[in-house]
Motif scaffolding. Structure first.
Motif, PDB file in Angstrom:
ATOM      1  N   ALA A  31       0.681  -1.474   0.088  1.00 31.02           N
ATOM      2  CA  ALA A  31      -0.024   0.248   0.291  1.00 31.02           C
ATOM      3  C   ALA A  31       0.445   1.337   0.115  1.00 31.02           C
ATOM      4  O   ALA A  31       0.596   2.253  -0.743  1.00 31.02           O
ATOM      5  N   MET A  32       2.331   1.686   0.704  1.00 32.75           N
ATOM      6  CA  MET A  32       2.438   2.230   0.771  1.00 32.75           C
ATOM      7  C   MET A  32       3.216   2.361  -0.412  1.00 32.75           C
ATOM      8  O   MET A  32       3.518   3.426  -0.614  1.00 32.75           O
ATOM      9  N   MET A  33       3.938   1.894  -1.216  1.00 33.10           N
ATOM     10  CA  MET A  33       4.619   1.931  -2.616  1.00 33.10           C
ATOM     11  C   MET A  33       3.604   2.147  -3.398  1.00 33.10           C
ATOM     12  O   MET A  33       4.179   3.228  -4.343  1.00 33.10           O
ATOM     13  N   CYS A  34       2.219   1.326  -3.420  1.00 31.27           N
ATOM     14  CA  CYS A  34       1.406   2.138  -4.674  1.00 31.27           C
ATOM     15  C   CYS A  34       0.877   3.688  -4.503  1.00 31.27           C
ATOM     16  O   CYS A  34       1.127   4.759  -4.772  1.00 31.27           O
ATOM     17  N   ASP A  36       2.883   5.701  -3.076  1.00 27.22           N
ATOM     18  CA  ASP A  36       4.284   6.871  -3.188  1.00 27.22           C
ATOM     19  C   ASP A  36       4.815   6.423  -4.742  1.00 27.22           C
ATOM     20  O   ASP A  36       5.814   7.053  -5.068  1.00 27.22           O
ATOM     21  N   GLU A  37       4.051   5.807  -5.259  1.00 27.31           N
ATOM     22  CA  GLU A  37       4.685   5.378  -6.333  1.00 27.31           C
ATOM     23  C   GLU A  37       6.122   4.807  -6.556  1.00 27.31           C
ATOM     24  O   GLU A  37       6.550   5.883  -7.468  1.00 27.31           O
ATOM     25  N   VAL A  38       6.422   3.758  -5.211  1.00 22.81           N
ATOM     26  CA  VAL A  38       8.293   3.416  -6.111  1.00 22.81           C
ATOM     27  C   VAL A  38       7.795   1.636  -6.330  1.00 22.81           C
ATOM     28  O   VAL A  38       7.155   1.101  -5.630  1.00 22.81           O
ATOM     29  N   GLY A  39       8.494   1.086  -6.544  1.00 22.66           N
ATOM     30  CA  GLY A  39       8.845  -0.054  -6.680  1.00 22.66           C
ATOM     31  C   GLY A  39       9.346  -0.879  -5.244  1.00 22.66           C
ATOM     32  O   GLY A  39      10.119  -2.040  -5.609  1.00 22.66           O
ATOM     33  N   SER A  40       9.478  -0.305  -4.171  1.00 27.65           N
ATOM     34  CA  SER A  40      10.823  -0.735  -2.998  1.00 27.65           C
ATOM     35  C   SER A  40      10.359  -0.150  -1.652  1.00 27.65           C
ATOM     36  O   SER A  40       9.818   0.813  -1.412  1.00 27.65           O
ATOM     37  N   CYS A  41      10.821  -0.091  -0.466  1.00 25.93           N
ATOM     38  CA  CYS A  41      10.518  -0.532   1.144  1.00 25.93           C
ATOM     39  C   CYS A  41      11.964  -0.444   1.451  1.00 25.93           C
ATOM     40  O   CYS A  41      12.587  -1.702   0.781  1.00 25.93           O
ATOM     41  N   ILE A  42      12.854   1.124   1.554  1.00 23.21           N
ATOM     42  CA  ILE A  42      13.248  -0.128   2.290  1.00 23.21           C
ATOM     43  C   ILE A  42      13.299  -0.318   4.063  1.00 23.21           C
ATOM     44  O   ILE A  42      12.223   1.044   4.964  1.00 23.21           O
ATOM     45  N   VAL A  43      13.888  -1.284   4.464  1.00 21.23           N
ATOM     46  CA  VAL A  43      13.293  -2.219   5.378  1.00 21.23           C
ATOM     47  C   VAL A  43      13.773  -0.941   6.974  1.00 21.23           C
ATOM     48  O   VAL A  43      15.520  -1.440   6.904  1.00 21.23           O
ATOM     49  N   LEU A  44      13.013  -0.988   8.319  1.00 18.03           N
ATOM     50  CA  LEU A  44      14.640  -0.209   8.886  1.00 18.03           C
ATOM     51  C   LEU A  44      13.807  -0.801  10.590  1.00 18.03           C
ATOM     52  O   LEU A  44      12.430  -1.656  10.560  1.00 18.03           O
ATOM     53  N   SER A  45      15.252  -1.422  11.248  1.00 13.60           N
ATOM     54  CA  SER A  45      14.705  -2.053  12.094  1.00 13.60           C
ATOM     55  C   SER A  45      15.104  -0.820  13.243  1.00 13.60           C
ATOM     56  O   SER A  45      15.887  -0.435  13.223  1.00 13.60           O
ATOM     57  N   GLY A  46      14.355   0.119  14.286  1.00 12.63           N
ATOM     58  CA  GLY A  46      13.645   1.420  14.732  1.00 12.63           C
ATOM     59  C   GLY A  46      14.872   2.505  13.934  1.00 12.63           C
ATOM     60  O   GLY A  46      13.375   2.478  13.127  1.00 12.63           O
ATOM     61  N   ASN A  47      15.366   3.250  13.728  1.00 13.31           N
ATOM     62  CA  ASN A  47      16.085   3.607  12.426  1.00 13.31           C
ATOM     63  C   ASN A  47      17.081   3.205  11.386  1.00 13.31           C
ATOM     64  O   ASN A  47      17.765   3.726  10.485  1.00 13.31           O
ATOM     65  N   VAL A  48      17.025   1.779  11.952  1.00 17.68           N
ATOM     66  CA  VAL A  48      18.520   1.641  11.255  1.00 17.68           C
ATOM     67  C   VAL A  48      18.291   0.456   9.743  1.00 17.68           C
ATOM     68  O   VAL A  48      16.995  -0.498  10.755  1.00 17.68           O
ATOM     69  N   PRO A  49      18.732   1.270   9.123  1.00 22.77           N
ATOM     70  CA  PRO A  49      18.311   0.211   7.348  1.00 22.77           C
ATOM     71  C   PRO A  49      18.613  -1.705   7.584  1.00 22.77           C
ATOM     72  O   PRO A  49      19.628  -1.750   7.949  1.00 22.77           O
ATOM     73  N   ILE A  50      17.957  -1.954   7.242  1.00 16.68           N
ATOM     74  CA  ILE A  50      18.464  -2.906   7.845  1.00 16.68           C
ATOM     75  C   ILE A  50      18.338  -3.919   6.204  1.00 16.68           C
ATOM     76  O   ILE A  50      18.458  -5.588   5.941  1.00 16.68           O
ATOM     77  N   GLY A  51      17.421  -3.755   5.396  1.00 15.76           N
ATOM     78  CA  GLY A  51      16.907  -4.652   4.062  1.00 15.76           C
ATOM     79  C   GLY A  51      16.540  -3.822   3.557  1.00 15.76           C
ATOM     80  O   GLY A  51      15.674  -2.490   3.681  1.00 15.76           O
TER      81      GLY A  51
END
Length: 180
Positions: A31-34, A36-51
């Protein structure tokens, strides 16, 4: 001829990329990708990018497995390890990283925080712009290229015609033009 193309990544990256918490559902990520019209989401744990979770991750790991997006967590399908690039790098360095790691998206980090994202499409936009500039430079430098034919001004045959303001001129007519 070599042209320096060290375009700073900050000039082409998209700021404020779409991010999502690792515990969120794939349905929420989609839903977020739709939105924002993007093909990915950066996955966070807290504020740290993990995937990163991409459309391909969703298609291959959820849809193709006939799983329910509302029951699958992003952390279970995300791509890891996350390949990132520093904000002070160049477009050329980003392209090399994408090729060597076989990825199409690079989250941009500054002091451990995600500040942007750069994609293959972003880099292709820069490449197209540089190609247009190079084409214009070639046309400008081709001005002294001689052609055989009839002078558009005096009508005489010449093997030293040069295009000047879209008119083919012989040597004598070009000299007259410069005197004006």
């Amino acid at each position: 001829m070599y042209v320096e193309t060290r375009v700073p990544l900050k000039e082409v990256m998209r700021v404020n990329p779409t991010t999502i918490e690792a515990e969120a559902t794939v349905a929420k990520a989609a839903a977020m990708m739709c939105r924002d019209e993007v093909g990915s989401c950066i996955v966070l744990s807290g504020n740290v990018p993990i995937g990163i979770v991409t459309e391909q991750d969703m298609n291959c790991k959820v849809v193709a497995q006939d799983l329910r997006p509302s029951e699958v967590r992003v952390k279970d399908i995300m791509s890891t390890p996350l390949i990132t690039i520093d904000a002070d790098m160049t477009v050329g360095e980003a392209a090399h990283m994408m090729i060597s790691h076989r990825v199409r998206r690079l989250p941009v980090v500054d002091n451990g925080k995600v500040t942007g994202i750069v994609t293959v499409r972003d880099l292709l936009g820069v490449a197209n712009e540089l190609n247009e500039i190079m084409s214009d430079l070639i046309v400008i430098n081709r001005e002294e290229s001689y052609t055989m034919g009839v002078c558009d001004r005096c009508g005489k045959m010449s093997d030293e015609l040069v295009s000047l303001d879209s008119i083919m001129l012989c040597k004598e007519c070009r000299e007259e033009e410069h005197l004006r």
